[in-house]
Design an enzyme around this catalytic site. Sequence first.
Site, PDB file in Angstrom:
ATOM      1  N   GLY A  13       0.822  -1.229   0.000  1.00  0.00           N
ATOM      2  CA  GLY A  13       0.000   0.000   0.000  1.00  0.00           C
ATOM      3  C   GLY A  13       0.846   1.265   0.000  1.00  0.00           C
ATOM      4  N   GLU A  38      -4.225 -11.454   0.700  1.00  0.00           N
ATOM      5  CA  GLU A  38      -4.125 -12.788   0.087  1.00  0.00           C
ATOM      6  C   GLU A  38      -3.903 -12.721  -1.426  1.00  0.00           C
ATOM      7  OE1 GLU A  38      -3.824 -15.746   1.245  1.00  0.00           O
ATOM      8  OE2 GLU A  38      -3.980 -15.115   3.335  1.00  0.00           O
ATOM      9  N   ARG A 112      -5.868   3.444  18.556  1.00  0.00           N
ATOM     10  CA  ARG A 112      -5.261   4.703  19.015  1.00  0.00           C
ATOM     11  C   ARG A 112      -5.800   5.218  20.347  1.00  0.00           C
ATOM     12  NH1 ARG A 112      -5.842   7.702  13.317  1.00  0.00           N
ATOM     13  NH2 ARG A 112      -4.075   6.724  12.244  1.00  0.00           N
ATOM     14  N   CYS A 150      -2.841  11.386   9.973  1.00  0.00           N
ATOM     15  CA  CYS A 150      -1.841  12.218   9.280  1.00  0.00           C
ATOM     16  C   CYS A 150      -2.094  13.727   9.428  1.00  0.00           C
ATOM     17  CB  CYS A 150      -1.783  11.827   7.808  1.00  0.00           C
ATOM     18  SG  CYS A 150      -3.382  11.663   7.012  1.00  0.00           S
ATOM     19  N   GLY A 181      -3.324  10.945   1.318  1.00  0.00           N
ATOM     20  CA  GLY A 181      -3.910  10.661   2.628  1.00  0.00           C
ATOM     21  C   GLY A 181      -5.110   9.735   2.533  1.00  0.00           C
ATOM     22  N   LYS A 206     -11.542  13.001  14.758  1.00  0.00           N
ATOM     23  CA  LYS A 206     -10.248  12.397  15.095  1.00  0.00           C
ATOM     24  C   LYS A 206      -9.266  13.471  15.543  1.00  0.00           C
ATOM     25  CE  LYS A 206     -10.146   8.557  11.846  1.00  0.00           C
ATOM     26  NZ  LYS A 206      -9.687   8.201  10.525  1.00  0.00           N
ATOM     27  N   HIS A 242       0.081  17.814   3.860  1.00  0.00           N
ATOM     28  CA  HIS A 242      -1.131  18.442   4.391  1.00  0.00           C
ATOM     29  C   HIS A 242      -0.778  19.851   4.887  1.00  0.00           C
ATOM     30  CE1 HIS A 242      -3.089  14.715   3.904  1.00  0.00           C
ATOM     31  NE2 HIS A 242      -3.256  14.321   5.149  1.00  0.00           N
ATOM     32  N   THR A 332       2.437  11.164   4.355  1.00  0.00           N
ATOM     33  CA  THR A 332       2.765   9.729   4.357  1.00  0.00           C
ATOM     34  C   THR A 332       4.128   9.454   4.996  1.00  0.00           C
ATOM     35  OG1 THR A 332       3.611   9.840   2.081  1.00  0.00           O
ATOM     36  CG2 THR A 332       1.319   9.168   2.364  1.00  0.00           C
TER      37      THR A 332
END
Length: 354
Positions: A13, A38, A112, A150, A181, A206, A242, A332
């Site tokens: 990813g 998988e 978190r 992030c 993001g 968040k 960002h 990232t």
Amino acid sequence: MSKIPVAVLGATGNIGQRFVSLLQDHPLFELAALCSSERKVGGRLTDYWRLDDASLDPAVGEMELQPLDPRVLVRSDVAAAFSALPTEVAGNLEAEVARAGVGVFSNASSHRLETDVPLLVPEVNPGHIALVERQRTYKDGGFLTTNPNCSITGLVLALKPLADAFDFSEVHVSTYQALSGAGYPGVASLDIVGNVLPFIEGEEEKMRREAKKLLGTLQTTVVPSPLDVWANCVRVAVREGHLEALSIPLQEDVPEAEVARVLSSFRGEPQRRKLPTAPKRPILVRTERNRPQPLLDANAGEPERARGMAATVGRIRITDRNLRLLVLSHNTLRGGAGGSVLNAELARRRGYLA
Ligand SMILES: NC(=O)c1ccc[n+]([C@@H]2O[C@H](COP(=O)([O-])OP(=O)(O)OC[C@H]3O[C@@H](n4cnc5c(N)ncnc54)[C@H](OP(=O)(O)O)[C@@H]3O)[C@@H](O)[C@H]2O)c1
């Protein structure tokens, strides 16, 4: 110090590839396993590499992608795992890996806010790492740590020195968040080209909750900071970085020059311990009126290993005790994989990873 064998969970990813680029020549860690979903197991990472600003070590690119099975990690003697899994699967899978005796450094939001799981930005709250000693579920050296969303990392890097120096009780922030993001393939091109999206699911809540934990005080658990963060979160057509516009009502008269001095002189435990991925200066203050910009400043930070790990602050202004400024951080790197790698370096130096 000998190198510790580590794994990347979700190596194919967006964040997973950042992990690999930071870990493939790391002085404390050695890549021993790359895990994917998988459908890619048995393949090679080189076939999925998409980072245009980081090259892949050919030997690492040829490593076979493994299933995300704790037995695979135990067989490879993995002591630490860096998780870039989507939240929907991270909760159970990360807990299973920690139960197998592995220290987990997660980017996902699943754990978190659990009371015994540290949420860390090592310059801001390094002492919170001691929470891993209270995790009773995981044995044989296994534990869970997390880094924040992030959009929070750059924000709290700037807020920590400001909150230590000046009196204020709330922060208003408007974000201009990069496309990376949202993961890969992320936002549909027809939705974002020539457009701005004024809503990011769950992001504003968040920011408020995670900032309270990060800036809170460690007692038996973390007592949340009374500071309130009120956010408006927006997605823009930028690849990395960002940008955030902060507005802070101060309770005292403060000269702008003093704000700049407090921010640019800020140093934390990663700098004092000279952790390998720590930027020499975690906050760079720019005085030009057209900075910071994602294109010019997202990769700020030195030495070379810490590129993208420094936050850049600019346009510091105070009017009628209202402090306004802009903060930019690489989502990232500093806000993702780099944040977890710095957490693991802190854990190693504090003796939690042997
Ligand atoms: N992007 C950011 O700026 C950012 C910043 C901070 C935190 N985060 C968080 O970091 C995590 C990863 O984000 P991302 O942007 O890298 O996402 P992404 O690009 O979608 O990557 C997800 C990775 O997880 C793997 N995966 C998915 N389901 C799996 C399963 N059931 N078992 C094993 N592996 C599985 C995927 O493998 P395949 O390739 O085989 O599908 C892929 O390697 C998320 O929790 C995100 O919220 C992201």
